[in-house]
Scaffold this active site. Structure first.
Site, PDB file in Angstrom:
ATOM      1  N   CYS A   1      87.394 -94.655  -2.284  1.00 55.82           N
ATOM      2  CA  CYS A   1      86.750 -95.802  -2.948  1.00 55.82           C
ATOM      3  C   CYS A   1      85.373 -96.071  -2.351  1.00 55.82           C
ATOM      4  O   CYS A   1      84.793 -97.121  -2.593  1.00 55.82           O
ATOM      5  CB  CYS A   1      87.633 -97.045  -2.814  1.00 55.82           C
TER       6      CYS A   1
ATOM      7  N   SER B   1      90.431 -94.750   1.500  1.00 58.27           N
ATOM      8  CA  SER B   1      91.690 -94.528   0.768  1.00 58.27           C
ATOM      9  C   SER B   1      92.575 -93.513   1.488  1.00 58.27           C
ATOM     10  O   SER B   1      93.161 -93.829   2.493  1.00 58.27           O
ATOM     11  CB  SER B   1      91.479 -94.146  -0.694  1.00 58.27           C
TER      12      SER B   1
ATOM     13  N   HIS C   1     100.305 -81.219   1.254  1.00 55.33           N
ATOM     14  CA  HIS C   1     101.735 -80.914   1.272  1.00 55.33           C
ATOM     15  C   HIS C   1     101.857 -79.395   1.131  1.00 55.33           C
ATOM     16  O   HIS C   1     101.223 -78.808   0.245  1.00 55.33           O
ATOM     17  CB  HIS C   1     102.473 -81.607   0.128  1.00 55.33           C
TER      18      HIS C   1
END
EC number: 4.1.1.50
Length: 122
Positions: free
Chosen positions: A89, A69, A74
């Site tokens: 996943c 995934s 940030h």
């Protein structure tokens, strides 16, 4: 008599949070953040496919696409603040270990952590 079909379980594990009072020099350093994500993927037993990063003002956004995934960081160095999201996943992975590694490397003195089970059975 009907036939019962068994489908595999889809595994989805997400760990995300906000990091406070981080090392602002690390938060500004695109190459260092990319390296931290690579190392976190190893710690979490994840397979990186690609990494992209963007400098936005003083901050940086880094997105790693992993086979399982994604991992994102940030940053807002002016506030010594970052957000981190690790989603996988893969049943063989540990997003929590990867998240904790990133928290340590960003030098967060305080952080929130959220865990979501996004698994589904058919």
């Amino acid at each position: 008599m009907g036939v019962e079909l068994a489908f595999p379980k889809v595994v989805g594990k997400q760990v995300y949070g906000s990091l406070y009072d981080c090392d602002e020099n690390v938060l500004k350093d695109t190459k260092r953040l990319e390296q931290i994500i690579k190392e976190a993927a190893d710690v979490g037993n994840m397979n990186i496919l690609d990494i992209k990063s963007w400098k936005i003002g003083e901050g940086v956004s880094v997105v790693a696409i992993i086979l399982e995934s994604h991992i994102t960081i940030h940053t807002w160095p002016e506030y010594k603040f970052a957000t981190v999201d690790v989603y996988s996943c893969g049943p063989h992975t540990s997003p929590l270990k990867a998240f904790n590694y990133i928290v340590e490397k960003l030098g967060a003195k305080k952080y929130t952590i959220n865990e979501a089970d996004r698994s589904s059975e058919f």
